[in-house]
Design a protein around this motif. Structure first.
Motif, PDB file in Angstrom:
ATOM      1  N   LEU A 126       0.833  -1.195   0.000  1.00 42.37           N
ATOM      2  CA  LEU A 126       0.000   0.000   0.000  1.00 42.37           C
ATOM      3  C   LEU A 126       0.873   1.253   0.000  1.00 42.37           C
ATOM      4  CD1 LEU A 126      -2.802   1.324   0.212  1.00 42.37           C
ATOM      5  CD2 LEU A 126      -2.615   1.116   2.698  1.00 42.37           C
ATOM      6  N   LYS A 127       1.950   1.248   0.792  1.00 42.72           N
ATOM      7  CA  LYS A 127       2.867   2.387   0.854  1.00 42.72           C
ATOM      8  C   LYS A 127       3.483   2.646  -0.522  1.00 42.72           C
ATOM      9  CE  LYS A 127       7.156   3.981   2.948  1.00 42.72           C
ATOM     10  NZ  LYS A 127       8.355   3.566   3.655  1.00 42.72           N
ATOM     11  N   GLY A 128       3.921   1.583  -1.180  1.00 41.94           N
ATOM     12  CA  GLY A 128       4.493   1.721  -2.516  1.00 41.94           C
ATOM     13  C   GLY A 128       3.490   2.291  -3.506  1.00 41.94           C
ATOM     14  N   SER A 129       2.260   1.835  -3.429  1.00 41.99           N
ATOM     15  CA  SER A 129       1.219   2.338  -4.330  1.00 41.99           C
ATOM     16  C   SER A 129       0.942   3.814  -4.077  1.00 41.99           C
ATOM     17  CB  SER A 129      -0.072   1.541  -4.141  1.00 41.99           C
ATOM     18  OG  SER A 129       0.116   0.198  -4.479  1.00 41.99           O
ATOM     19  N   LEU A 130       0.903   4.213  -2.783  1.00 47.11           N
ATOM     20  CA  LEU A 130       0.653   5.616  -2.459  1.00 47.11           C
ATOM     21  C   LEU A 130       1.807   6.508  -2.918  1.00 47.11           C
ATOM     22  CD1 LEU A 130      -0.953   5.264   1.092  1.00 47.11           C
ATOM     23  CD2 LEU A 130      -2.083   5.910  -1.042  1.00 47.11           C
ATOM     24  N   GLU A 131       3.066   6.046  -2.767  1.00 44.25           N
ATOM     25  CA  GLU A 131       4.217   6.817  -3.238  1.00 44.25           C
ATOM     26  C   GLU A 131       4.190   6.970  -4.752  1.00 44.25           C
ATOM     27  OE1 GLU A 131       7.517   4.696  -1.551  1.00 44.25           O
ATOM     28  OE2 GLU A 131       7.342   5.734   0.377  1.00 44.25           O
ATOM     29  N   GLU A 132       3.817   5.899  -5.445  1.00 43.35           N
ATOM     30  CA  GLU A 132       3.708   5.959  -6.904  1.00 43.35           C
ATOM     31  C   GLU A 132       2.616   6.945  -7.319  1.00 43.35           C
ATOM     32  OE1 GLU A 132       2.503   2.982 -10.582  1.00 43.35           O
ATOM     33  OE2 GLU A 132       3.244   2.113  -8.715  1.00 43.35           O
ATOM     34  N   LEU A 133       1.492   6.946  -6.600  1.00 42.37           N
ATOM     35  CA  LEU A 133       0.409   7.876  -6.876  1.00 42.37           C
ATOM     36  C   LEU A 133       0.884   9.325  -6.671  1.00 42.37           C
ATOM     37  CD1 LEU A 133      -2.582   8.445  -7.493  1.00 42.37           C
ATOM     38  CD2 LEU A 133      -3.046   8.181  -5.055  1.00 42.37           C
ATOM     39  N   ARG A 134       1.631   9.567  -5.573  1.00 46.26           N
ATOM     40  CA  ARG A 134       2.141  10.914  -5.298  1.00 46.26           C
ATOM     41  C   ARG A 134       3.053  11.380  -6.433  1.00 46.26           C
ATOM     42  NH1 ARG A 134       5.395  11.770   0.070  1.00 46.26           N
ATOM     43  NH2 ARG A 134       6.548  10.112  -0.947  1.00 46.26           N
ATOM     44  N   GLU A 135       3.935  10.513  -6.909  1.00 46.49           N
ATOM     45  CA  GLU A 135       4.826  10.882  -8.011  1.00 46.49           C
ATOM     46  C   GLU A 135       4.034  11.180  -9.284  1.00 46.49           C
ATOM     47  OE1 GLU A 135       8.067  11.518  -7.734  1.00 46.49           O
ATOM     48  OE2 GLU A 135       7.803  11.096  -5.597  1.00 46.49           O
ATOM     49  N   ASN A 136       3.015  10.380  -9.546  1.00 46.52           N
ATOM     50  CA  ASN A 136       2.184  10.615 -10.731  1.00 46.52           C
ATOM     51  C   ASN A 136       1.451  11.955 -10.635  1.00 46.52           C
ATOM     52  OD1 ASN A 136       2.953   8.183 -11.850  1.00 46.52           O
ATOM     53  ND2 ASN A 136       1.123   7.083 -11.167  1.00 46.52           N
ATOM     54  N   VAL A 137       0.978  12.294  -9.437  1.00 48.02           N
ATOM     55  CA  VAL A 137       0.285  13.574  -9.239  1.00 48.02           C
ATOM     56  C   VAL A 137       1.262  14.727  -9.434  1.00 48.02           C
ATOM     57  CG1 VAL A 137      -0.869  15.014  -7.503  1.00 48.02           C
ATOM     58  CG2 VAL A 137      -1.543  12.633  -7.780  1.00 48.02           C
ATOM     59  N   LYS A 138       2.477  14.603  -8.861  1.00 53.24           N
ATOM     60  CA  LYS A 138       3.487  15.650  -9.035  1.00 53.24           C
ATOM     61  C   LYS A 138       3.805  15.852 -10.512  1.00 53.24           C
ATOM     62  CE  LYS A 138       6.115  15.408  -4.721  1.00 53.24           C
ATOM     63  NZ  LYS A 138       7.434  15.075  -4.138  1.00 53.24           N
ATOM     64  N   ALA A 139       3.984  14.755 -11.252  1.00 54.00           N
ATOM     65  CA  ALA A 139       4.307  14.851 -12.679  1.00 54.00           C
ATOM     66  C   ALA A 139       3.161  15.523 -13.438  1.00 54.00           C
ATOM     67  CB  ALA A 139       4.585  13.465 -13.251  1.00 54.00           C
TER      68      ALA A 139
END
Length: 187
Positions: A143-156
């Motif tokens: 879940l942590k990995g998925s949330l970090e990936e989501l944060r990076e996608n939002v930043k991009a």
């Protein structure tokens, strides 16, 4: 709710009596089928409903069991010979299939109840924390990995939108400056 002991007495209400009869009859026939299947016994049950309608269950048939019961004085047929007949083998196979299907049906009903309970729990807003608390370490890391990936996608995506907005502003400024220069020359 669970099971509770029911006092053995006549049910007064007619509709309740009919419902009780139907449920008990089904359970009785199921137990008779299990007895016949598991023990190789010949079983016959005849039950009359409160309305006087007859219901029967027999293995292999009600007629064969009742004939055997009524003619006990006569020669008893060989049990092994009866079991070997193709008709009885087919009935035994069908009874076994029925038992298997009933077991699967009960398992599916339990599964459906479990899923219904989980769905009811998941509807409340406070349940997100409860669900996170119930996750294992591996699931939390995932879940942590998925949330970090989501944060990076939002930043991009934010960067892309800012860049697009900047380009739009730059594209509009030269037009406005050109309009100003034309209007200055006209004056």
């Amino acid at each position: 709710m669970g099971r509770r002991k029911i006092e053995m007495k006549m049910v007064k209400d007619n509709s309740s009596r009919q419902v009780t009869f139907s449920k008990r009859r089904t359970g009785l026939f199921k137990k008779a089928n299990e007895l016949a299947t598991l023990c190789g016994a010949e079983v016959a049950i005849v039950v009359f409903s409160p309305g006087g309608k007859p219901f029967s269950f027999g293995h292999p048939t009600v007629d064969s069991v009742s004939d055997r019961f009524l003619n006990q004085d006569q020669e008893v047929p060989n049990v092994k010979a009866r079991a070997g007949s193709s008709k009885n083998a087919k009935v035994d196979r069908l009874n076994q299939q029925l038992v298997d299907v009933m077991k699967r049906l009960q398992a599916e009903k339990k599964k459906a109840q479990s899923l219904d309970q989980k769905a009811k729990k998941a509807k409340g807003p406070q349940n997100c924390q409860t669900q996170i608390d119930e996750l294992s370490l591996h699931e939390l890391e995932k879940l942590k990995g998925s949330l970090e990936e989501l944060r990076e996608n939002v930043k991009a995506r934010v960067c892309e939108m800012e860049a697009s907005f900047s380009l739009l502003l730059l594209a509009q400024k030269p037009i406005q400056e050109a309009d100003m220069s034309v209007s200055k020359k006209a004056n």
